[in-house]
Design an enzyme around this catalytic site. Structure first.
Site, PDB file in Angstrom:
ATOM      1  N   LYS A 107       4.682  12.150  -3.234  1.00  0.00           N
ATOM      2  CA  LYS A 107       5.510  11.042  -2.748  1.00  0.00           C
ATOM      3  C   LYS A 107       6.422  11.556  -1.645  1.00  0.00           C
ATOM      4  O   LYS A 107       7.234  12.453  -1.884  1.00  0.00           O
ATOM      5  CB  LYS A 107       6.334  10.485  -3.922  1.00  0.00           C
ATOM      6  CG  LYS A 107       7.148   9.254  -3.613  1.00  0.00           C
ATOM      7  CD  LYS A 107       7.698   8.651  -4.893  1.00  0.00           C
ATOM      8  CE  LYS A 107       8.651   7.496  -4.620  1.00  0.00           C
ATOM      9  NZ  LYS A 107       9.158   6.929  -5.883  1.00  0.00           N
ATOM     10  N   ASP A 115       8.740   5.819   7.878  1.00  0.00           N
ATOM     11  CA  ASP A 115       8.411   7.163   8.365  1.00  0.00           C
ATOM     12  C   ASP A 115       7.513   7.943   7.406  1.00  0.00           C
ATOM     13  O   ASP A 115       7.137   9.077   7.696  1.00  0.00           O
ATOM     14  CB  ASP A 115       9.693   7.957   8.666  1.00  0.00           C
ATOM     15  CG  ASP A 115      10.564   8.120   7.423  1.00  0.00           C
ATOM     16  OD1 ASP A 115      10.153   7.664   6.331  1.00  0.00           O
ATOM     17  OD2 ASP A 115      11.664   8.696   7.545  1.00  0.00           O
ATOM     18  N   GLY A 116       7.217   7.352   6.247  1.00  0.00           N
ATOM     19  CA  GLY A 116       6.347   8.030   5.292  1.00  0.00           C
ATOM     20  C   GLY A 116       7.023   9.169   4.541  1.00  0.00           C
ATOM     21  O   GLY A 116       6.359   9.901   3.805  1.00  0.00           O
ATOM     22  N   ASP A 159       7.974   4.175 -10.440  1.00  0.00           N
ATOM     23  CA  ASP A 159       8.775   3.898  -9.243  1.00  0.00           C
ATOM     24  C   ASP A 159      10.268   3.850  -9.539  1.00  0.00           C
ATOM     25  O   ASP A 159      10.896   2.795  -9.582  1.00  0.00           O
ATOM     26  CB  ASP A 159       8.295   2.623  -8.540  1.00  0.00           C
ATOM     27  CG  ASP A 159       7.266   2.965  -7.480  1.00  0.00           C
ATOM     28  OD1 ASP A 159       7.029   4.170  -7.270  1.00  0.00           O
ATOM     29  OD2 ASP A 159       6.695   2.061  -6.858  1.00  0.00           O
ATOM     30  N   ARG A 170       4.202  13.502  -8.345  1.00  0.00           N
ATOM     31  CA  ARG A 170       4.270  12.567  -9.457  1.00  0.00           C
ATOM     32  C   ARG A 170       2.965  12.589 -10.239  1.00  0.00           C
ATOM     33  O   ARG A 170       1.885  12.564  -9.651  1.00  0.00           O
ATOM     34  CB  ARG A 170       4.546  11.164  -8.904  1.00  0.00           C
ATOM     35  CG  ARG A 170       4.589  10.096  -9.952  1.00  0.00           C
ATOM     36  CD  ARG A 170       5.390   8.919  -9.495  1.00  0.00           C
ATOM     37  NE  ARG A 170       4.669   8.073  -8.558  1.00  0.00           N
ATOM     38  CZ  ARG A 170       5.195   6.955  -8.054  1.00  0.00           C
ATOM     39  NH1 ARG A 170       6.423   6.580  -8.369  1.00  0.00           N
ATOM     40  NH2 ARG A 170       4.507   6.223  -7.218  1.00  0.00           N
ATOM     41  N   ASP A 176       4.419  -4.751  -7.556  1.00  0.00           N
ATOM     42  CA  ASP A 176       3.812  -3.503  -7.106  1.00  0.00           C
ATOM     43  C   ASP A 176       4.408  -2.303  -7.843  1.00  0.00           C
ATOM     44  O   ASP A 176       3.894  -1.191  -7.728  1.00  0.00           O
ATOM     45  CB  ASP A 176       3.983  -3.322  -5.591  1.00  0.00           C
ATOM     46  CG  ASP A 176       5.414  -3.500  -5.140  1.00  0.00           C
ATOM     47  OD1 ASP A 176       6.002  -4.561  -5.435  1.00  0.00           O
ATOM     48  OD2 ASP A 176       5.960  -2.588  -4.508  1.00  0.00           O
ATOM     49  N   GLY A 209       0.854  -1.191   0.000  1.00  0.00           N
ATOM     50  CA  GLY A 209       0.000   0.000   0.000  1.00  0.00           C
ATOM     51  C   GLY A 209       0.883   1.231   0.000  1.00  0.00           C
ATOM     52  O   GLY A 209       2.093   1.130   0.227  1.00  0.00           O
ATOM     53  N   ARG A 266      -1.612  -0.974 -10.236  1.00  0.00           N
ATOM     54  CA  ARG A 266      -0.442  -1.834 -10.435  1.00  0.00           C
ATOM     55  C   ARG A 266      -0.875  -3.280 -10.595  1.00  0.00           C
ATOM     56  O   ARG A 266      -2.023  -3.626 -10.244  1.00  0.00           O
ATOM     57  CB  ARG A 266       0.468  -1.739  -9.192  1.00  0.00           C
ATOM     58  CG  ARG A 266       0.835  -0.325  -8.817  1.00  0.00           C
ATOM     59  CD  ARG A 266       0.954  -0.168  -7.296  1.00  0.00           C
ATOM     60  NE  ARG A 266       1.080   1.250  -6.923  1.00  0.00           N
ATOM     61  CZ  ARG A 266       2.227   1.894  -6.807  1.00  0.00           C
ATOM     62  NH1 ARG A 266       3.361   1.260  -6.981  1.00  0.00           N
ATOM     63  NH2 ARG A 266       2.268   3.174  -6.496  1.00  0.00           N
ATOM     64  N   GLY A 295       2.770   3.652   1.420  1.00  0.00           N
ATOM     65  CA  GLY A 295       3.303   3.886   2.762  1.00  0.00           C
ATOM     66  C   GLY A 295       3.858   5.287   2.934  1.00  0.00           C
ATOM     67  O   GLY A 295       4.061   5.753   4.056  1.00  0.00           O
TER      68      GLY A 295
HETATM   69  P1  AMP Z   1       9.174   0.909  -3.179  1.00  0.00           P
HETATM   70  O1  AMP Z   1      10.398   0.072  -2.968  1.00  0.00           O
HETATM   71  O2  AMP Z   1       9.446   2.393  -3.195  1.00  0.00           O
HETATM   72  O3  AMP Z   1       8.368   0.480  -4.354  1.00  0.00           O
HETATM   73  O4  AMP Z   1       8.269   0.694  -1.878  1.00  0.00           O
HETATM   74  C1  AMP Z   1       7.806  -0.551  -1.459  1.00  0.00           C
HETATM   75  C2  AMP Z   1       6.792  -0.368  -0.355  1.00  0.00           C
HETATM   76  O5  AMP Z   1       7.405   0.238   0.801  1.00  0.00           O
HETATM   77  C3  AMP Z   1       5.628   0.540  -0.723  1.00  0.00           C
HETATM   78  O6  AMP Z   1       4.473   0.024  -0.118  1.00  0.00           O
HETATM   79  C4  AMP Z   1       6.023   1.862  -0.113  1.00  0.00           C
HETATM   80  O7  AMP Z   1       4.909   2.671   0.158  1.00  0.00           O
HETATM   81  C5  AMP Z   1       6.728   1.436   1.162  1.00  0.00           C
HETATM   82  N1  AMP Z   1       7.717   2.436   1.621  1.00  0.00           N
HETATM   83  C6  AMP Z   1       8.892   2.762   1.035  1.00  0.00           C
HETATM   84  N2  AMP Z   1       9.520   3.727   1.736  1.00  0.00           N
HETATM   85  C7  AMP Z   1       8.739   4.026   2.795  1.00  0.00           C
HETATM   86  C8  AMP Z   1       8.830   4.946   3.880  1.00  0.00           C
HETATM   87  N3  AMP Z   1       9.874   5.765   4.033  1.00  0.00           N
HETATM   88  N4  AMP Z   1       7.818   4.979   4.769  1.00  0.00           N
HETATM   89  C9  AMP Z   1       6.750   4.158   4.646  1.00  0.00           C
HETATM   90  N5  AMP Z   1       6.603   3.282   3.654  1.00  0.00           N
HETATM   91  C10 AMP Z   1       7.581   3.208   2.724  1.00  0.00           C
HETATM   92 MG    MG Z   2       6.780   0.919  -5.262  1.00  0.00          MG
END
Ligand code: AMP
Ligand code: MG
Length: 493
Positions: free
Chosen positions: A119, A131-132, A268, A182, A258, A96, A189, A98
């Site tokens: 993002k 940490d989002g 991504d 973005r 994803d 989801g 996805r 994050g």
């Molecule tokens: P990604 O590798 O960027 O495709 O991310 C994979 C998953 O990790 C996705 O669900 C992102 O939303 C989550 N995610 C990546 N970085 C963070 C972050 N700093 N805080 C919370 N969720 C994250």
């Molecule tokens: Mg991703």
């Protein structure tokens, strides 16, 4: 439509029309971005803003920064975090958004629908232990590379802006925080379908598939079996996209399900990078130890992802399980042929072949094998082939190359096009300028360490016209100096 103009709050000219949040509640969570301390516009994509009809006459930098940091929710936005699942390096997980918030869908003046996503906008129910947030370097990197891909003519999400937050994010060290805006055809996805399939309620899967058909592949609604047609259309879009990656040496680096867009856009940008010296096993990502997502593996991994999508859609393909499997299998097994079709067309363009001969495949493979054996720069070699000064290249002294060159020239002489026509065609398909790793790193370093964005702006300017030999951008065409350390990228967290 006119609304009162308040210089403090007037932002971009949004035209939101949000459809995703009409889906069942399990597909998303309503979630406002978490305001940041000191939003400042670091970079703004004026031409994209114009294209989207966002630019007016009253918006100010601070007002744009407030909106694109999530400190001020624009009229019409309905912020949500999307739910999805995915296979990450082969392993299934519920994921989801994050650290991303979908503000809503903006309709451009030409009537096109775009997701507007922030993002790095703060935690959501899907953040798990994250940490989002996002750091400035990786967000600028996504901005550069996505805009470079767009200029190359490759389907991609785009970058409207990067806003700094005035708050540090803590990775190995504290880093300046930032938010990327973005723009995407959508954020549906493969993993969104995997998520729907795990819900144990067929009506949910149906609703997602119908929504996707309506939004991206409306022609499928007319097909005898609309969901099979959808699967075929997605396979086709992916074959076309991944062929384009291969043809410019783009290595995505984290092709988890994803991170595979149903709309067929590159999405991504984490540990991605462009290959310099040609080698099928090229890997940049520090976490991809097995080379799962190596350059030469990308078509196979796309097929693997397509198999996961097929499994998710299985119940929609046919009421009888065996029939459904047979239909799905055919699409998955046909993928290599679909990919090969687009790759061959692209390679013919790169070599100036206007006609087709049975020996063309061997001609292409011999060149690639020579490039691999002698570690030739992928982009530079192809660009040189279309240059009048090819004979000045050092590799022109190499006997294996001249043998190949003779065969290629003989092949070109068997088609009616003139050398000038061949060269013009090749130069429209072999970029002179790609987002080279050493240039991207240099621009990012100057931006983050010296707070100086001049190199970054110059790089973006050069990347905007990748198929031209402009004298002011000659330095951007040079392959990197041989380095001792291989280039490494890290996940964009
Ligand atoms: P990604 O590798 O960027 O495709 O991310 C994979 C998953 O990790 C996705 O669900 C992102 O939303 C989550 N995610 C990546 N970085 C963070 C972050 N700093 N805080 C919370 N969720 C994250
Ligand atoms: Mg991703």
């Amino acid at each position: 439509m006119s609304r009162p103009i308040d210089p403090e709050t007037t932002g971009l000219r949004w035209n939101f029309d949000n459809s995703y949040c009409q889906l069942a509640p399990c597909f998303f969570t309503r979630q406002a971005p978490n305001p940041v301390r000191d939003p400042r516009l670091v970079i703004f994509n004026h031409s994209l803003s114009q294209e989207l009809g966002l630019s007016g006459t009253t918006e100010t930098e601070p007002s744009i920064a407030r909106e694109l940091a999530g400190n001020q929710i624009p009229v019409g936005a309905e912020p949500i975090a999307q739910a999805y699942a995915g296979h990450q390096f082969g392993h299934f997980a519920i994921l989801g958004d994050g650290r991303a918030i979908l503000l809503g869908e903006h309709l451009s003046p030409s009537g096109q629908r775009f997701d507007i996503q922030l993002k790095g906008a703060g935690q959501t129910p899907y953040s798990r232990r994250g940490d989002g947030r996002a750091a400035l370097g990786p967000m600028l990197r996504e901005y550069i590379i996505s805009e470079a891909m767009h200029a190359l003519g490759i389907p991609t999400t785009r970058s409207l802006a990067v806003v700094s937050t005035g708050q540090p994010v803590y990775r190995e060290t504290p880093l300046p925080g930032a938010i990327l805006t973005r723009i995407a055809a959508s954020h549906i996805r493969v993993g969104t379908f995997e998520y729907a399939a795990t819900q144990g309620d067929l009506t949910l899967l149906h609703s997602l598939a119908d929504y996707t058909i309506q939004r991206h592949y409306p022609e499928c609604a007319e097909a005898e079996n609309p969901y099979l047609a959808l699967l075929q259309a997605i396979s086709e879009a992916q074959a076309r996209l991944i062929a384009r990656w291969q043809l410019v040496g783009f290595v995505h680096g984290v092709m988890n399900t994803d991170n595979m867009s149903i709309a067929g856009e590159t999405i991504d940008y984490g540990p991605c990078a462009f290959m310099d010296a040609y080698h099928p096993q090229t890997v940049f990502s520090s976490i991809d130890q097995q080379g799962r997502y190596a350059y030469g593996n990308q078509p196979l991994m796309t097929q693997w992802n397509l198999a996961r999508l097929t499994e998710a859609l299985l119940l929609l393909l046919h009421p009888d399980r065996e029939e459904a499997l047979a239909l799905g299998r055919t699409v998955v097994f046909e993928f290599p042929e679909r990919f090969q079709h687009y790759w061959r067309i692209g390679m013919s363009d790169k070599l100036g072949l206007f006609t087709e001969e049975s020996s063309d495949q061997a001609l292409i493979e011999t060149l690639l094998a020579w490039m691999q054996n002698t570690a030739q720069d992928f982009t530079h070699t192809f660009r040189s082939l279309g240059s009048e000064s090819l004979a000045d290249q050092p590799f022109f002294q190499d006997a294996a190359f001249t043998d190949w060159h003779d065969a290629w020239q003989a092949r070109l002489s068997r088609q009616p096009q003139t050398p000038d026509q061949v060269r013009a065609h090749m130069n429209a398909h072999n970029p002179a300028i790609i987002a080279r790793n050493h240039l991207v790193e240099e621009a990012l370093q100057t931006a983050s360490e010296k707070n100086d964005l001049s190199l970054l702006h110059q790089l973006l300017e050069a990347l905007r016209q990748p198929y031209r030999d402009l004298p002011q951008f000659a330095t951007y065409q040079t392959p990197p100096p041989p380095s001792v350390e291989p280039y490494r990228t890290f996940c964009g967290t």
